[in-house]
Write an enzyme that holds these catalytic residues in place. Structure first.
Site, PDB file in Angstrom:
ATOM      1  N   ASP A  11       4.551 -30.738  27.786  1.00 38.69           N
ATOM      2  CA  ASP A  11       4.744 -29.774  26.777  1.00 38.69           C
ATOM      3  C   ASP A  11       6.007 -30.331  25.992  1.00 38.69           C
ATOM      4  O   ASP A  11       7.179 -30.140  26.509  1.00 38.69           O
ATOM      5  CB  ASP A  11       5.081 -28.542  27.523  1.00 38.69           C
ATOM      6  CG  ASP A  11       5.151 -27.359  26.796  1.00 38.69           C
ATOM      7  OD1 ASP A  11       5.405 -27.505  25.414  1.00 38.69           O
ATOM      8  OD2 ASP A  11       5.452 -26.226  27.270  1.00 38.69           O
ATOM      9  N   GLN A  93      10.408 -29.661  25.751  1.00 36.86           N
ATOM     10  CA  GLN A  93      10.740 -28.803  26.978  1.00 36.86           C
ATOM     11  C   GLN A  93      10.467 -29.643  28.183  1.00 36.86           C
ATOM     12  O   GLN A  93      11.222 -29.633  29.327  1.00 36.86           O
ATOM     13  CB  GLN A  93       9.779 -27.694  27.298  1.00 36.86           C
ATOM     14  CG  GLN A  93       9.877 -26.912  28.376  1.00 36.86           C
ATOM     15  CD  GLN A  93       8.914 -25.801  28.576  1.00 36.86           C
ATOM     16  OE1 GLN A  93       9.171 -24.481  27.788  1.00 36.86           O
ATOM     17  NE2 GLN A  93       7.930 -25.798  29.170  1.00 36.86           N
ATOM     18  N   LYS A 131      -0.152 -23.903  33.130  1.00 39.17           N
ATOM     19  CA  LYS A 131       0.088 -22.676  33.725  1.00 39.17           C
ATOM     20  C   LYS A 131       0.095 -22.664  35.140  1.00 39.17           C
ATOM     21  O   LYS A 131      -0.435 -21.468  35.847  1.00 39.17           O
ATOM     22  CB  LYS A 131      -0.079 -21.431  32.914  1.00 39.17           C
ATOM     23  CG  LYS A 131      -0.065 -21.463  31.417  1.00 39.17           C
ATOM     24  CD  LYS A 131       1.297 -21.282  30.898  1.00 39.17           C
ATOM     25  CE  LYS A 131       1.733 -21.152  29.487  1.00 39.17           C
ATOM     26  NZ  LYS A 131       1.571 -22.381  28.792  1.00 39.17           N
ATOM     27  N   TYR A 230      14.345 -23.470  36.604  1.00 36.89           N
ATOM     28  CA  TYR A 230      13.005 -23.404  36.080  1.00 36.89           C
ATOM     29  C   TYR A 230      12.825 -23.952  34.538  1.00 36.89           C
ATOM     30  O   TYR A 230      13.835 -23.471  33.722  1.00 36.89           O
ATOM     31  CB  TYR A 230      12.620 -22.067  36.099  1.00 36.89           C
ATOM     32  CG  TYR A 230      11.140 -21.481  35.314  1.00 36.89           C
ATOM     33  CD1 TYR A 230      10.174 -21.879  36.051  1.00 36.89           C
ATOM     34  CD2 TYR A 230      11.211 -21.141  33.920  1.00 36.89           C
ATOM     35  CE1 TYR A 230       8.851 -21.750  35.561  1.00 36.89           C
ATOM     36  CE2 TYR A 230       9.902 -20.785  33.632  1.00 36.89           C
ATOM     37  CZ  TYR A 230       8.814 -21.102  34.104  1.00 36.89           C
ATOM     38  OH  TYR A 230       7.654 -21.001  33.783  1.00 36.89           O
ATOM     39  N   LYS A 233       5.983 -24.361  34.160  1.00 34.76           N
ATOM     40  CA  LYS A 233       5.188 -24.918  35.515  1.00 34.76           C
ATOM     41  C   LYS A 233       4.912 -26.424  35.421  1.00 34.76           C
ATOM     42  O   LYS A 233       5.008 -27.041  34.520  1.00 34.76           O
ATOM     43  CB  LYS A 233       3.818 -23.939  35.624  1.00 34.76           C
ATOM     44  CG  LYS A 233       4.066 -22.386  35.658  1.00 34.76           C
ATOM     45  CD  LYS A 233       5.025 -22.213  36.887  1.00 34.76           C
ATOM     46  CE  LYS A 233       4.313 -22.444  38.024  1.00 34.76           C
ATOM     47  NZ  LYS A 233       5.017 -22.021  39.335  1.00 34.76           N
ATOM     48  N   LYS A 244     -22.695 -42.567  42.534  1.00 30.52           N
ATOM     49  CA  LYS A 244     -22.806 -43.576  43.415  1.00 30.52           C
ATOM     50  C   LYS A 244     -22.185 -43.640  44.471  1.00 30.52           C
ATOM     51  O   LYS A 244     -22.452 -42.910  45.766  1.00 30.52           O
ATOM     52  CB  LYS A 244     -22.531 -44.961  42.872  1.00 30.52           C
ATOM     53  CG  LYS A 244     -23.437 -45.531  41.652  1.00 30.52           C
ATOM     54  CD  LYS A 244     -24.931 -45.615  42.192  1.00 30.52           C
ATOM     55  CE  LYS A 244     -25.654 -46.292  41.135  1.00 30.52           C
ATOM     56  NZ  LYS A 244     -27.307 -46.239  41.466  1.00 30.52           N
ATOM     57  N   ARG A 267       5.538 -16.528  32.966  1.00 28.12           N
ATOM     58  CA  ARG A 267       6.866 -16.557  33.641  1.00 28.12           C
ATOM     59  C   ARG A 267       6.929 -17.384  35.066  1.00 28.12           C
ATOM     60  O   ARG A 267       7.667 -17.617  35.718  1.00 28.12           O
ATOM     61  CB  ARG A 267       7.882 -15.496  33.969  1.00 28.12           C
ATOM     62  CG  ARG A 267       8.321 -14.666  32.728  1.00 28.12           C
ATOM     63  CD  ARG A 267       9.135 -13.506  32.701  1.00 28.12           C
ATOM     64  NE  ARG A 267       9.241 -12.865  31.527  1.00 28.12           N
ATOM     65  CZ  ARG A 267      10.017 -13.014  30.804  1.00 28.12           C
ATOM     66  NH1 ARG A 267      10.844 -14.204  30.565  1.00 28.12           N
ATOM     67  NH2 ARG A 267       9.986 -12.373  29.464  1.00 28.12           N
ATOM     68  N   TYR A 348      11.690 -17.984  37.959  1.00 31.03           N
ATOM     69  CA  TYR A 348      12.832 -17.310  37.465  1.00 31.03           C
ATOM     70  C   TYR A 348      13.806 -16.633  38.731  1.00 31.03           C
ATOM     71  O   TYR A 348      13.188 -15.955  39.583  1.00 31.03           O
ATOM     72  CB  TYR A 348      12.527 -16.212  36.403  1.00 31.03           C
ATOM     73  CG  TYR A 348      11.805 -16.578  35.254  1.00 31.03           C
ATOM     74  CD1 TYR A 348      12.797 -16.636  33.996  1.00 31.03           C
ATOM     75  CD2 TYR A 348      10.635 -17.140  35.092  1.00 31.03           C
ATOM     76  CE1 TYR A 348      12.324 -17.325  32.812  1.00 31.03           C
ATOM     77  CE2 TYR A 348      10.368 -17.649  33.912  1.00 31.03           C
ATOM     78  CZ  TYR A 348      11.237 -17.758  32.742  1.00 31.03           C
ATOM     79  OH  TYR A 348      10.804 -18.373  31.523  1.00 31.03           O
TER      80      TYR A 348
END
Length: 363
Positions: A11, A93, A131, A230, A233, A244, A267, A348
């Site tokens: 991200d 981020q 997420k 944090y 995620k 196969k 969050r 958090y």
């Protein structure tokens, strides 16, 4: 021909919050990668899931190759530069370090890689989630590789009948990689005992017992173990070889149609079902419901076919409707009980800090 597939995801900035990367950012990342095709890379494909950009790279350099990882790092850094110019949210981020140190492990992006001798026909799938947590694929992969109720090839194919070997990581270990190797079906109950806890344990790879060939690999990075706080995620990626001597492509569908409850959500602190979506889908404004997309390719001399979007079939519209109903029911509980993650998994820290203050008032 021995080929390496590398899937790397990060991200690096998105529009209007945690939604999707801008067209300019995607174009910048893809441009950097495309310059290496025909030289360092055999082929490449770039897409996104939610606000995460995914690089699928085909090459002959082997896993953890410094040049391949540096290329991905450069692509993500160049994309971050554009994201900052555009004022996108969370620019850079997932790039948790300032300098490249030889490979992307420990720098923030999710990484899944496998090397194998290419078969005459080499179909494979790439899964990418947003997420959610590294263990989000535990149940679907367990069902596809170890449960004949879902994977009929375990009964019908002599190639699959000897079963598969699971390498499972302890995701709570921060000082070193800690893993256990268990064979299915003999150790099925032990595998289940570990994989039921998707917060603590995650599948790292799966191998054919009969042929010793790698079947699947999953990223196991926990961002909070790197950053100490944090930062989003962990959003796993995975590569799965199919057909196969491995389960058929269509045998992976029903396990994902279950839409198991996983950690994630707004969050990153609740449980919601994992929704199968089309590739290049924005993150949902419906509580940021956890999402997974799947693309299937064929590989020939390291070159990628055009992708098939596995969750674009109309049958998945009915699945998504059921996932929404499951999610609504869980979120009606708000903060209570299993709707929210256990205290040690809350990303958090507001609740933990509040409890420390309240402890002084107990008598």
């Amino acid at each position: 021909m021995k080929v390496t597939l590398s899937v790397l995801k990060a991200d690096i900035g998105s529009i209007g919050g945690h939604t999707l990367p801008s067209r300019r950012v995607l174009a910048q990342v893809e441009g950097v990668v495309r310059e290496a095709v025909g030289h360092l890379l055999l082929d490449a494909h770039v897409f996104h899931i939610g606000d995460d950009i995914v690089l699928l790279l085909s090459h002959t350099q082997g896993p953890r190759n410094p040049a391949v990882h540096e290329l991905a790092w450069k692509a993500f850094r160049e994309g971050t530069r554009v994201a900052k110019e555009e004022g996108l949210y969370g620019a850079g981020q997932d790039l948790l370090k300032d300098a490249f140190s030889g490979n992307l492990h420990g720098l923030g992006p999710q990484v899944a890689e496998m090397e194998f001798e290419e078969r005459p026909a080499e179909p494979f799938m790439v899964l990418a989630a947003d997420k959610t947590e590294p263990g989000a694929f535990n149940l679907p992969l367990y069902l596809a590789f170890a449960d004949p109720m879902y994977s009929s090839g375990l009964l019908l194919s002599s190639e699959l009948r000897p079963g598969f070997r699971f390498r499972i990581m302890d995701l709570a270990q921060t000082e070193r990689d800690s893993y256990i190797v268990l064979d299915a079906p003999e150790r099925l109950y032990d595998i289940a005992a570990l994989l039921r806890d998707s917060h603590r344990f995650g599948i790292e790879s799966i191998w054919s017992r009969r042929y010793g060939e790698i079947a699947a690999v999953v990223s196991t990075t926990r961002l909070r173990n790197i950053a100490g706080r944090y930062v989003g995620k962990d959003d796993p990626v995975a590569i799965l070889r199919t057909q196969k001597i491995f389960p058929a492509t269509e045998e992976f569908g029903p396990p994902f149609a279950l839409a198991p409850f996983v950690a994630g959500d707004t969050r990153g602190s609740h449980h919601l079902p994992l929704m199968p979506v089309k590739a290049n889908t924005p993150a949902s404004t419906f509580f940021c419901v956890p999402m997974v997309c799947g693309l299937a390719f064929s590989l020939k001399e390291g070159r990628l076919s055009e992708p098939v979007d596995l969750f674009a079939d109309p049958v998945w519209d009915a699945v998504r409707a059921r996932v929404v109903a499951k999610a609504q029911e869980m979120r009606r509980q708000g903060f209570y009980g299993p709707a929210m993650l256990p205290m040690e998994e809350l990303e958090y820290t507001g609740i933990a800090e509040r409890l420390k203050e309240l402890e002084r008032e107990f008598s």
